[in-house]
Scaffold this motif. Structure first.
Motif, PDB file in Angstrom:
ATOM      1  N   LEU A  62       0.821  -1.215   0.000  1.00 14.25           N
ATOM      2  CA  LEU A  62       0.000   0.000   0.000  1.00 14.25           C
ATOM      3  C   LEU A  62       0.854   1.263   0.000  1.00 14.25           C
ATOM      4  O   LEU A  62       0.512   2.243  -0.662  1.00 14.25           O
ATOM      5  N   HIS A  63       1.952   1.207   0.731  1.00 13.50           N
ATOM      6  CA  HIS A  63       2.885   2.341   0.741  1.00 13.50           C
ATOM      7  C   HIS A  63       3.278   2.682  -0.712  1.00 13.50           C
ATOM      8  O   HIS A  63       3.235   3.843  -1.123  1.00 13.50           O
ATOM      9  N   SER A  64       3.598   1.682  -1.496  1.00 13.90           N
ATOM     10  CA  SER A  64       3.968   1.894  -2.910  1.00 13.90           C
ATOM     11  C   SER A  64       2.771   2.306  -3.748  1.00 13.90           C
ATOM     12  O   SER A  64       2.872   3.169  -4.623  1.00 13.90           O
ATOM     13  N   PHE A  68       0.071   3.902  -2.835  1.00 11.24           N
ATOM     14  CA  PHE A  68      -0.312   5.293  -2.548  1.00 11.24           C
ATOM     15  C   PHE A  68       0.638   6.267  -3.236  1.00 11.24           C
ATOM     16  O   PHE A  68       0.217   7.324  -3.690  1.00 11.24           O
ATOM     17  N   GLU A  69       1.896   5.879  -3.332  1.00 10.98           N
ATOM     18  CA  GLU A  69       2.856   6.730  -4.039  1.00 10.98           C
ATOM     19  C   GLU A  69       2.471   6.831  -5.519  1.00 10.98           C
ATOM     20  O   GLU A  69       2.466   7.915  -6.109  1.00 10.98           O
ATOM     21  N   GLU A  70       2.108   5.691  -6.105  1.00  8.38           N
ATOM     22  CA  GLU A  70       1.668   5.676  -7.513  1.00  8.38           C
ATOM     23  C   GLU A  70       0.436   6.581  -7.673  1.00  8.38           C
ATOM     24  O   GLU A  70       0.343   7.370  -8.620  1.00  8.38           O
ATOM     25  N   LEU A  71      -0.486   6.488  -6.710  1.00  5.55           N
ATOM     26  CA  LEU A  71      -1.723   7.280  -6.807  1.00  5.55           C
ATOM     27  C   LEU A  71      -1.472   8.780  -6.620  1.00  5.55           C
ATOM     28  O   LEU A  71      -2.095   9.600  -7.295  1.00  5.55           O
ATOM     29  N   TYR A  72      -0.556   9.147  -5.715  1.00  2.00           N
ATOM     30  CA  TYR A  72      -0.337  10.608  -5.572  1.00  2.00           C
ATOM     31  C   TYR A  72       0.438  11.172  -6.749  1.00  2.00           C
ATOM     32  O   TYR A  72       0.237  12.321  -7.125  1.00  2.00           O
ATOM     33  N   ASN A  73       1.281  10.345  -7.358  1.00  2.00           N
ATOM     34  CA  ASN A  73       1.961  10.822  -8.579  1.00  2.00           C
ATOM     35  C   ASN A  73       0.942  11.085  -9.684  1.00  2.00           C
ATOM     36  O   ASN A  73       1.031  12.072 -10.407  1.00  2.00           O
TER      37      ASN A  73
HETATM   38 FE   LIG Z   1       7.823   8.134   0.099  1.00  2.00          FE
END
Ligand SMILES: [Fe+2]
Length: 148
Positions: free
Chosen positions: A40-42, A44-49
């Motif tokens: 999920l950490h990864s 969410f990063e994809e989603l905020y990008n």
């Molecule tokens: Fe980060």
């Protein structure tokens, strides 16, 4: 003319919501706890990008249409229809459940804006929003699959 004004007003709200979503996704990226943290950490990063790319596209579309987009956090907080999340730990399950609401809101708003753009004879904006809507549909499907 009335339709175009309405469209620009909604695009500004949409832009404000994307900015709030961008901040919220960072919040979840940093503060989720529990099972599924790494994936999920990864994710969410994809989603905020993606949210960040989208908000730039929306603001620039508004400029192309001859309008000045909101560009301060103060404006975004005033315009936004999305609630912020406090800065604290959140379980992975609660984060995904909250995201389901956020993406539903973005999806419904994008569909509204597609109609407004079509009514104001602006297929380019409608097309841009259709791409966003398709993306939200996919994200919402994945969220539903995750939640089981
Ligand atoms: Fe980060």
């Amino acid at each position: 003319m009335k339709n175009k004004e309405n469209l620009l007003k909604e695009l500004n709200i949409y832009l404000a919501n994307l900015n709030i979503l961008n901040v919220k996704l960072h919040n979840y990226h940093w503060n989720i706890q529990g099972r599924g943290f790494f994936e999920l950490h990864s994710k969410f990063e994809e989603l905020y990008n993606k949210a960040s790319e989208d908000l730039d596209q929306v603001a620039e579309r508004m400029l192309i249409l001859g309008s000045r987009p909101a560009a301060s956090m103060k404006d975004y907080l005033q315009l936004s229809t999305m609630e912020e999340k406090s800065s604290e730990g959140i379980s992975s399950l609660d984060a995904v459940k909250a995201l389901k609401e956020d993406y539903n809101l973005m999806y419904n708003h994008s569909m509204e804006i597609i109609n407004l753009a079509e009514e104001s004879g602006d297929p380019v904006t409608a097309d841009m929003m259709t791409d966003f809507a398709a993306d939200y549909e996919k994200t919402l499907w994945m969220i539903r699959a995750y939640l089981g």
